[in-house]
Design a protein around this motif. Sequence first.
Motif, PDB file in Angstrom:
ATOM      1  N   VAL A  38      34.579  70.569  24.967  1.00 45.53           N
ATOM      2  CA  VAL A  38      33.891  71.127  25.292  1.00 45.53           C
ATOM      3  C   VAL A  38      33.084  71.365  26.771  1.00 45.53           C
ATOM      4  N   ARG A  39      32.302  72.563  26.896  1.00 42.08           N
ATOM      5  CA  ARG A  39      31.214  72.156  28.201  1.00 42.08           C
ATOM      6  C   ARG A  39      30.173  72.524  27.460  1.00 42.08           C
ATOM      7  N   VAL A  40      28.696  71.894  28.130  1.00 40.29           N
ATOM      8  CA  VAL A  40      28.217  71.706  28.515  1.00 40.29           C
ATOM      9  C   VAL A  40      27.209  72.171  29.282  1.00 40.29           C
ATOM     10  N   ILE A  41      26.044  72.775  29.240  1.00 45.14           N
ATOM     11  CA  ILE A  41      24.932  72.444  30.429  1.00 45.14           C
ATOM     12  C   ILE A  41      24.118  71.746  30.082  1.00 45.14           C
ATOM     13  N   GLN A  42      23.093  71.737  30.658  1.00 42.04           N
ATOM     14  CA  GLN A  42      21.788  70.777  30.932  1.00 42.04           C
ATOM     15  C   GLN A  42      21.082  71.194  30.157  1.00 42.04           C
ATOM     16  N   LEU A  43      19.836  70.428  29.498  1.00 41.91           N
ATOM     17  CA  LEU A  43      18.800  71.579  29.620  1.00 41.91           C
ATOM     18  C   LEU A  43      17.791  71.346  29.842  1.00 41.91           C
ATOM     19  N   ALA A  44      16.681  72.913  30.201  1.00 38.99           N
ATOM     20  CA  ALA A  44      15.232  72.149  30.698  1.00 38.99           C
ATOM     21  C   ALA A  44      14.130  73.413  30.161  1.00 38.99           C
ATOM     22  N   THR A  45      13.264  73.330  29.805  1.00 40.63           N
ATOM     23  CA  THR A  45      12.191  73.634  29.641  1.00 40.63           C
ATOM     24  C   THR A  45      11.250  74.694  30.578  1.00 40.63           C
ATOM     25  N   ARG A  46      10.972  75.933  29.864  1.00 36.45           N
ATOM     26  CA  ARG A  46       9.931  76.586  31.037  1.00 36.45           C
ATOM     27  C   ARG A  46       9.121  77.418  30.306  1.00 36.45           C
ATOM     28  N   ASP A  47       8.182  77.708  30.683  1.00 35.66           N
ATOM     29  CA  ASP A  47       6.599  78.410  29.629  1.00 35.66           C
ATOM     30  C   ASP A  47       7.631  79.717  29.969  1.00 35.66           C
ATOM     31  N   THR A  48       6.994  80.700  28.366  1.00 35.31           N
ATOM     32  CA  THR A  48       7.294  81.663  27.946  1.00 35.31           C
ATOM     33  C   THR A  48       6.516  82.640  27.672  1.00 35.31           C
ATOM     34  N   THR A  49       6.091  84.470  27.963  1.00 37.90           N
ATOM     35  CA  THR A  49       5.468  84.606  27.023  1.00 37.90           C
ATOM     36  C   THR A  49       6.065  85.051  25.697  1.00 37.90           C
ATOM     37  N   GLN A  50       5.718  84.566  24.518  1.00 44.73           N
ATOM     38  CA  GLN A  50       6.495  85.258  23.262  1.00 44.73           C
ATOM     39  C   GLN A  50       6.193  86.919  22.666  1.00 44.73           C
ATOM     40  N   VAL A 332      28.066  74.467  24.901  1.00 41.11           N
ATOM     41  CA  VAL A 332      27.843  75.798  24.847  1.00 41.11           C
ATOM     42  C   VAL A 332      28.919  76.459  24.509  1.00 41.11           C
ATOM     43  N   SER A 333      30.329  75.804  24.019  1.00 35.44           N
ATOM     44  CA  SER A 333      31.948  76.093  23.897  1.00 35.44           C
ATOM     45  C   SER A 333      32.369  74.681  23.215  1.00 35.44           C
ATOM     46  N   GLY A 334      33.084  75.231  22.237  1.00 38.27           N
ATOM     47  CA  GLY A 334      33.703  74.849  21.261  1.00 38.27           C
ATOM     48  C   GLY A 334      32.618  74.305  19.601  1.00 38.27           C
ATOM     49  N   SER A 335      31.795  74.971  19.814  1.00 41.16           N
ATOM     50  CA  SER A 335      30.445  74.468  18.434  1.00 41.16           C
ATOM     51  C   SER A 335      31.772  74.757  17.160  1.00 41.16           C
ATOM     52  N   PRO A 336      31.985  75.850  17.085  1.00 34.81           N
ATOM     53  CA  PRO A 336      32.672  76.305  15.892  1.00 34.81           C
ATOM     54  C   PRO A 336      34.083  74.296  15.063  1.00 34.81           C
ATOM     55  N   TYR A 337      34.453  73.601  16.203  1.00 38.17           N
ATOM     56  CA  TYR A 337      35.451  72.744  15.348  1.00 38.17           C
ATOM     57  C   TYR A 337      34.578  71.805  15.709  1.00 38.17           C
ATOM     58  N   LEU A 338      33.188  71.386  16.302  1.00 33.52           N
ATOM     59  CA  LEU A 338      32.249  70.324  15.857  1.00 33.52           C
ATOM     60  C   LEU A 338      31.941  69.639  14.562  1.00 33.52           C
ATOM     61  N   ARG A 339      31.673  68.517  14.513  1.00 29.87           N
ATOM     62  CA  ARG A 339      31.086  68.414  13.369  1.00 29.87           C
ATOM     63  C   ARG A 339      29.851  67.060  13.507  1.00 29.87           C
ATOM     64  N   ASP A 340      29.194  67.082  13.082  1.00 34.47           N
ATOM     65  CA  ASP A 340      28.166  66.032  13.559  1.00 34.47           C
ATOM     66  C   ASP A 340      28.910  64.197  13.254  1.00 34.47           C
ATOM     67  N   GLY A 341      28.843  64.285  14.575  1.00 34.25           N
ATOM     68  CA  GLY A 341      29.160  63.090  15.145  1.00 34.25           C
ATOM     69  C   GLY A 341      30.793  63.379  15.718  1.00 34.25           C
ATOM     70  N   SER A 342      31.227  64.236  15.691  1.00 33.31           N
ATOM     71  CA  SER A 342      32.984  64.369  16.918  1.00 33.31           C
ATOM     72  C   SER A 342      32.573  63.952  17.963  1.00 33.31           C
ATOM     73  N   LYS A 343      34.025  63.202  18.626  1.00 33.01           N
ATOM     74  CA  LYS A 343      34.618  62.870  19.081  1.00 33.01           C
ATOM     75  C   LYS A 343      34.805  64.529  20.497  1.00 33.01           C
ATOM     76  N   ILE A 344      34.246  64.506  21.945  1.00 29.35           N
ATOM     77  CA  ILE A 344      34.131  65.140  22.299  1.00 29.35           C
ATOM     78  C   ILE A 344      34.427  64.972  24.304  1.00 29.35           C
ATOM     79  N   THR A 345      35.374  66.118  24.686  1.00 30.04           N
ATOM     80  CA  THR A 345      35.331  65.629  25.988  1.00 30.04           C
ATOM     81  C   THR A 345      35.585  66.568  26.515  1.00 30.04           C
ATOM     82  N   ILE A 346      34.127  66.355  27.808  1.00 29.65           N
ATOM     83  CA  ILE A 346      33.343  67.728  28.547  1.00 29.65           C
ATOM     84  C   ILE A 346      35.013  68.436  29.637  1.00 29.65           C
ATOM     85  N   LYS A 347      35.210  69.529  30.299  1.00 34.32           N
ATOM     86  CA  LYS A 347      35.836  69.979  30.297  1.00 34.32           C
ATOM     87  C   LYS A 347      34.956  70.277  31.697  1.00 34.32           C
TER      88      LYS A 347
END
Length: 347
Positions: A38-50, A332-347
């Motif tokens: 899978v590929r991952v990104i770091q999460l961070a919030t930012r203030d925005t106008t809805q 952000v990638s590989g999600s369609p093949y995952l289940r809750d608790g699936s083993k992953i390796t980060i690309k």
Amino acid sequence: MDVKSFSYQLVIVVLTLSACGHSDQRTDGLADSDAIPVRVIQLATRDTTQVVSATGTFTTDDETALSFKNGGVIQQIHVKEGDAFRKGQLLASLEPTEINTAVKQAQLGLEKAERDYQRARQLFLDSVATQEQMENAQTVFEAAKQDVQRVAYNLNHTRIYAAFDGYVLQRPASTGQVVGPGTPVLVVSGTGHNGWLLKVGVSDRQWSAIQLNDSATVTTDAASDKRFQATVYRKSEGIDPRSGTFTVFLKLKGIPAVASGMFGKAEIRLSTKIGAWFIPYEALLDGDAGTGYVFVTDDGQTARRVHVQVGGIQKDHVMVSGGLEDATSLIVSGSPYLRDGSKITIK
């Protein structure tokens, strides 16, 4: 043991060993592919106008349903749908026979009550009638005066005059029709000199988030090349039973070239900023009615399925307004093949 029997046994042993070898190979292959890349990104919030998107129709603040105070037979409606009219113009009238009769009866009753009062007063002065009899006659006389005023007032409301310049939107009644008190006869609107409104329907959650004077951008297919600026002018205090939504009125700046009832779209920018996450489209799964699912990882080795609230779909990303508070890394990638608790390796 003869040669033939030995040959059969040898074949069976070879086939058994061959099957075991293939089984080991398949097992080894499955062990190697347990971890899903899978590929991952770091999460961070930012203030925005809805932004709240809504649709509705254009109207004016002086759109009015006109009706007669008292029921009766419509004598004539002097305008048709789409007709323009001027302030003070006669728009509709009732057949006056019935109300004229009531006026005449009230006047006759007043004359009789006045005679009775004058007679009782004179008898009281002559000590023939009691004071109570004279006062009762006076009360009847005063009540007859009020009755004359009432029917005169009703007579003045057998005709409908225009209170402003405008035009006819609807004509739900016709000449000769019997209508009751308050039954709409004409639906009229001003000419937009006091400003145009876009009447939109929103959900209860959106209604509570929208505040007066929040800014908005309005578009319409009638002027597809233009974008009109507007502000939240008024909010309904109850639900519309026909649509099941709450009503918000947006007041447009200037006088656009639109007509009452024309369809329009609005993007309302909420004044209250919120903390949100902006994620790629491919990370969101099973999006439906403002909710969806994503996969996150806490240790870089295991995927965890998380329910999220979708705040909006924007040009190049999805805005998530809730659900990722305890997450740090988003898959952000590989999600369609995952289940809750699936083993992953980060690309």
